[in-house]
Design a protein around this motif. Structure first.
Motif, PDB file in Angstrom:
ATOM      1  N   SER A  88       5.371 -13.022   8.990  1.00  0.00           N
ATOM      2  CA  SER A  88       5.292 -11.554   9.045  1.00  0.00           C
ATOM      3  C   SER A  88       3.844 -11.133   9.322  1.00  0.00           C
ATOM      4  O   SER A  88       3.596 -10.147  10.014  1.00  0.00           O
ATOM      5  CB  SER A  88       5.819 -10.923   7.750  1.00  0.00           C
ATOM      6  OG  SER A  88       5.203 -11.484   6.621  1.00  0.00           O
ATOM      7  N   GLN A  89       2.893 -11.925   8.824  1.00  0.00           N
ATOM      8  CA  GLN A  89       1.478 -11.644   9.115  1.00  0.00           C
ATOM      9  C   GLN A  89       1.199 -11.846  10.610  1.00  0.00           C
ATOM     10  O   GLN A  89       0.510 -11.040  11.240  1.00  0.00           O
ATOM     11  CB  GLN A  89       0.574 -12.565   8.281  1.00  0.00           C
ATOM     12  CG  GLN A  89      -0.915 -12.290   8.442  1.00  0.00           C
ATOM     13  CD  GLN A  89      -1.353 -10.958   7.854  1.00  0.00           C
ATOM     14  OE1 GLN A  89      -1.336 -10.768   6.647  1.00  0.00           O
ATOM     15  NE2 GLN A  89      -1.747 -10.019   8.698  1.00  0.00           N
ATOM     16  N   LYS A  90       1.770 -12.902  11.181  1.00  0.00           N
ATOM     17  CA  LYS A  90       1.605 -13.151  12.625  1.00  0.00           C
ATOM     18  C   LYS A  90       2.208 -11.996  13.428  1.00  0.00           C
ATOM     19  O   LYS A  90       1.666 -11.575  14.446  1.00  0.00           O
ATOM     20  CB  LYS A  90       2.291 -14.471  13.022  1.00  0.00           C
ATOM     21  CG  LYS A  90       1.497 -15.722  12.656  1.00  0.00           C
ATOM     22  CD  LYS A  90       2.284 -16.967  13.048  1.00  0.00           C
ATOM     23  CE  LYS A  90       1.582 -18.257  12.670  1.00  0.00           C
ATOM     24  NZ  LYS A  90       0.400 -18.548  13.510  1.00  0.00           N
ATOM     25  N   TRP A  91       3.350 -11.519  12.966  1.00  0.00           N
ATOM     26  CA  TRP A  91       4.041 -10.390  13.607  1.00  0.00           C
ATOM     27  C   TRP A  91       3.120  -9.162  13.616  1.00  0.00           C
ATOM     28  O   TRP A  91       2.913  -8.530  14.654  1.00  0.00           O
ATOM     29  CB  TRP A  91       5.332 -10.145  12.831  1.00  0.00           C
ATOM     30  CG  TRP A  91       6.187  -8.964  13.204  1.00  0.00           C
ATOM     31  CD1 TRP A  91       5.833  -7.864  13.913  1.00  0.00           C
ATOM     32  CD2 TRP A  91       7.569  -8.780  12.850  1.00  0.00           C
ATOM     33  NE1 TRP A  91       6.898  -6.990  14.023  1.00  0.00           N
ATOM     34  CE2 TRP A  91       7.973  -7.533  13.382  1.00  0.00           C
ATOM     35  CE3 TRP A  91       8.494  -9.534  12.130  1.00  0.00           C
ATOM     36  CZ2 TRP A  91       9.270  -7.035  13.211  1.00  0.00           C
ATOM     37  CZ3 TRP A  91       9.777  -9.037  11.968  1.00  0.00           C
ATOM     38  CH2 TRP A  91      10.163  -7.805  12.508  1.00  0.00           C
ATOM     39  N   VAL A  92       2.543  -8.839  12.467  1.00  0.00           N
ATOM     40  CA  VAL A  92       1.659  -7.671  12.357  1.00  0.00           C
ATOM     41  C   VAL A  92       0.370  -7.897  13.161  1.00  0.00           C
ATOM     42  O   VAL A  92      -0.102  -6.994  13.862  1.00  0.00           O
ATOM     43  CB  VAL A  92       1.351  -7.360  10.868  1.00  0.00           C
ATOM     44  CG1 VAL A  92       0.268  -6.293  10.734  1.00  0.00           C
ATOM     45  CG2 VAL A  92       2.629  -6.912  10.152  1.00  0.00           C
ATOM     46  N   LEU A 110       6.399  -1.194  12.439  1.00  0.00           N
ATOM     47  CA  LEU A 110       6.690  -0.760  11.065  1.00  0.00           C
ATOM     48  C   LEU A 110       7.549  -1.785  10.326  1.00  0.00           C
ATOM     49  O   LEU A 110       7.349  -2.053   9.147  1.00  0.00           O
ATOM     50  CB  LEU A 110       7.400   0.600  11.072  1.00  0.00           C
ATOM     51  CG  LEU A 110       6.513   1.808  11.382  1.00  0.00           C
ATOM     52  CD1 LEU A 110       7.358   3.056  11.597  1.00  0.00           C
ATOM     53  CD2 LEU A 110       5.502   2.057  10.258  1.00  0.00           C
ATOM     54  N   LYS A 111       8.487  -2.363  11.057  1.00  0.00           N
ATOM     55  CA  LYS A 111       9.350  -3.365  10.414  1.00  0.00           C
ATOM     56  C   LYS A 111       8.556  -4.620  10.057  1.00  0.00           C
ATOM     57  O   LYS A 111       8.794  -5.238   9.024  1.00  0.00           O
ATOM     58  CB  LYS A 111      10.541  -3.699  11.315  1.00  0.00           C
ATOM     59  CG  LYS A 111      11.523  -2.532  11.358  1.00  0.00           C
ATOM     60  CD  LYS A 111      12.860  -2.882  11.967  1.00  0.00           C
ATOM     61  CE  LYS A 111      13.829  -1.731  11.750  1.00  0.00           C
ATOM     62  NZ  LYS A 111      15.110  -1.922  12.412  1.00  0.00           N
ATOM     63  N   VAL A 132      -2.269  -3.960   2.371  1.00  0.00           N
ATOM     64  CA  VAL A 132      -1.321  -3.730   3.474  1.00  0.00           C
ATOM     65  C   VAL A 132      -0.623  -2.374   3.304  1.00  0.00           C
ATOM     66  O   VAL A 132      -0.390  -1.656   4.276  1.00  0.00           O
ATOM     67  CB  VAL A 132      -0.290  -4.889   3.581  1.00  0.00           C
ATOM     68  CG1 VAL A 132       0.762  -4.594   4.651  1.00  0.00           C
ATOM     69  CG2 VAL A 132      -0.997  -6.201   3.904  1.00  0.00           C
ATOM     70  N   LEU A 133      -0.329  -2.013   2.057  1.00  0.00           N
ATOM     71  CA  LEU A 133       0.306  -0.715   1.793  1.00  0.00           C
ATOM     72  C   LEU A 133      -0.621   0.428   2.227  1.00  0.00           C
ATOM     73  O   LEU A 133      -0.184   1.413   2.826  1.00  0.00           O
ATOM     74  CB  LEU A 133       0.666  -0.600   0.305  1.00  0.00           C
ATOM     75  CG  LEU A 133       1.641   0.518  -0.083  1.00  0.00           C
ATOM     76  CD1 LEU A 133       2.963   0.404   0.667  1.00  0.00           C
ATOM     77  CD2 LEU A 133       1.908   0.515  -1.586  1.00  0.00           C
ATOM     78  N   LYS A 134      -1.911   0.263   1.953  1.00  0.00           N
ATOM     79  CA  LYS A 134      -2.900   1.274   2.385  1.00  0.00           C
ATOM     80  C   LYS A 134      -2.972   1.329   3.910  1.00  0.00           C
ATOM     81  O   LYS A 134      -3.100   2.399   4.503  1.00  0.00           O
ATOM     82  CB  LYS A 134      -4.285   0.935   1.814  1.00  0.00           C
ATOM     83  CG  LYS A 134      -4.475   1.427   0.385  1.00  0.00           C
ATOM     84  CD  LYS A 134      -5.877   1.125  -0.119  1.00  0.00           C
ATOM     85  CE  LYS A 134      -5.992   1.458  -1.605  1.00  0.00           C
ATOM     86  NZ  LYS A 134      -6.995   0.649  -2.280  1.00  0.00           N
ATOM     87  N   LYS A 135      -2.898   0.168   4.523  1.00  0.00           N
ATOM     88  CA  LYS A 135      -2.950   0.079   5.995  1.00  0.00           C
ATOM     89  C   LYS A 135      -1.768   0.835   6.613  1.00  0.00           C
ATOM     90  O   LYS A 135      -1.928   1.561   7.594  1.00  0.00           O
ATOM     91  CB  LYS A 135      -2.924  -1.398   6.412  1.00  0.00           C
ATOM     92  CG  LYS A 135      -2.807  -1.656   7.918  1.00  0.00           C
ATOM     93  CD  LYS A 135      -2.717  -3.161   8.176  1.00  0.00           C
ATOM     94  CE  LYS A 135      -2.245  -3.511   9.564  1.00  0.00           C
ATOM     95  NZ  LYS A 135      -3.140  -3.087  10.630  1.00  0.00           N
ATOM     96  N   HIS A 143      -1.915   8.550  12.934  1.00  0.00           N
ATOM     97  CA  HIS A 143      -1.125   8.457  14.178  1.00  0.00           C
ATOM     98  C   HIS A 143      -1.510   7.259  15.048  1.00  0.00           C
ATOM     99  O   HIS A 143      -1.570   7.362  16.273  1.00  0.00           O
ATOM    100  CB  HIS A 143      -1.233   9.763  14.983  1.00  0.00           C
ATOM    101  CG  HIS A 143      -0.520  10.902  14.321  1.00  0.00           C
ATOM    102  ND1 HIS A 143       0.080  11.920  15.019  1.00  0.00           N
ATOM    103  CD2 HIS A 143      -0.283  11.174  13.018  1.00  0.00           C
ATOM    104  CE1 HIS A 143       0.629  12.773  14.164  1.00  0.00           C
ATOM    105  NE2 HIS A 143       0.423  12.339  12.947  1.00  0.00           N
ATOM    106  N   ASN A 144      -1.772   6.130  14.399  1.00  0.00           N
ATOM    107  CA  ASN A 144      -2.005   4.901  15.173  1.00  0.00           C
ATOM    108  C   ASN A 144      -0.695   4.380  15.749  1.00  0.00           C
ATOM    109  O   ASN A 144      -0.679   3.459  16.546  1.00  0.00           O
ATOM    110  CB  ASN A 144      -2.629   3.812  14.284  1.00  0.00           C
ATOM    111  CG  ASN A 144      -4.068   4.148  13.939  1.00  0.00           C
ATOM    112  OD1 ASN A 144      -4.680   4.970  14.606  1.00  0.00           O
ATOM    113  ND2 ASN A 144      -4.589   3.532  12.900  1.00  0.00           N
TER     114      ASN A 144
END
Length: 353
Positions: A88-92, A110-111, A132-135, A143-144
């Motif tokens: 999931s980190q690679k995905w992000v 977002l997913k 990550v929650l803050k990110k 609006h990134n």
């Protein structure tokens, strides 16, 4: 030509990766986690057989995304949260390396964030989880990503479900209640935008928050919304643990007039769902015999059950019970005569991560 052949191979690869990802995802939604060794071996065989050969350097954005997704679903079904965190980190990261894709494909981004948060929550990685929650909040607020009705709803889902998880990680159930009151009002605004499954996930988490804060009747109110929803097609594991939580909350609230009936119906339900693992089995048997235990022997009985369940805490197929419901902390609260909240807070302090 060589170029055409290369393109054709690329399309076949994309198609295979996309199909594998979809098939694993539907398996995750339907079944949740693997239930035993045979399941696990069958899944691995299936995964290895369906995974196409590839040279990583030749993969484009879409192929990498499908590849990470496939590995992520595979890891989640196996309850391998170290791997699910990795993929999931690679995905992000893939989106962070290609920020224009956050605008073009905000839903996928977002997913990815949502699964990263879930993996961090399950592996109790508090610091990284909060970061990550803050990110996520930052990306939405500034609006990134493309903001429309769909992404607004998705961001609402992800942020709030994980905000609840954040309170659970810290064991701050009572503190979380004012947030829950606000959330319930917000949920009404999104009533027609969120599907039934996600609404029920919220109800389950809200019920857990009330349970942790020793507000058992409020817990029952939310958990019964799940149990009484007969049309619901949702994750089997959530349906099972809703019933176990309901049973424990009834016991804790002292609403034991119908507890025998409740035990029987819970047992039947779990049995019918083919989801009676050792943890659930021992819990049900314990609750079944509870009325026969003399008050002075109660503590001994809690200690015995705790010892029996503790061995499953890191068991590959049994530990999922503790992901949904922290039964061990509840038992420790009975043994040590402390609140569940205090027990979980004490454990949270040991999470240096």
């Amino acid at each position: 030509t060589k170029q055409a052949k290369k393109l054709s191979l690329k399309n076949v690869r994309i198609s295979k990766l996309s199909n594998l990802s979809l098939q694993l995802y539907s398996l995750l939604l339907k079944e949740g986690y693997v239930k035993g060794d045979a399941d696990s071996k069958a899944l691995t065989l299936y995964f290895e057989k369906k995974l196409p050969k590839y040279e990583f350097s030749e993969l484009g954005f879409r192929e990498k995304l499908f590849l990470y997704k496939a590995y992520l679903w595979y890891s989640l079904i196996l309850q391998d949260f170290v791997s699910s965190y990795k993929y999931s980190q690679k995905w992000v990261d893939l989106f962070d390396e290609n920020p224009e894709m956050k605008i073009q494909n905000p839903v996928f981004y977002l997913k990815g964030i949502d699964y990263l948060l879930e993996s961090l929550y399950f592996s109790k990685h508090k610091t990284k989880f909060n970061k990550v929650l803050k990110k996520l909040k930052y990306d939405v607020d500034y609006h990134n990503i493309t903001i429309n009705e769909n992404t607004k709803t998705l961001a609402f889902l992800s942020y709030n479900q994980n905000k609840l998880n954040g309170y659970f990680l810290d064991g701050k159930f009572t503190e979380g209640l004012s947030y829950v009151s606000q959330l319930v009002k917000e949920l009404k605004k999104y009533e027609f935008k969120i599907d039934a499954h996600h609404t029920m996930v919220f109800y389950y988490k809200i019920a857990c928050m009330y349970f942790g804060a020793n507000r058992n009747e409020d817990c029952i109110f939310y958990v019964e919304k799940i149990i009484n929803n007969k049309d619901l097609k949702m994750r089997e594991d959530l349906l099972c643990f809703s019933r176990i939580l309901n049973l424990i909350a009834h016991y804790e609230a002292g609403i034991d007039a119908d507890i025998e009936k409740l035990i029987v119906s819970t047992y039947k339900f779990l049995f019918k769902m083919n989801d009676l693992h050792q943890v659930q089995r021992k819990m049900i048997l314990f609750l079944k015999n509870l009325s026969n235990i003399y008050p002075q022997d109660l503590k001994k009985a809690f200690i015995k059950l705790h010892a029996e369940l503790k061995i499953y805490e890191n068991h590959p197929f049994e530990r999922r019970a503790f992901l949904y419901l922290d039964i061990l902390s509840w038992l420790e609260s009975k043994i040590e005569n402390k609140s569940v909240e205090l027990i979980i807070q004490q454990k949270a302090k040991l999470l240096v991560k």
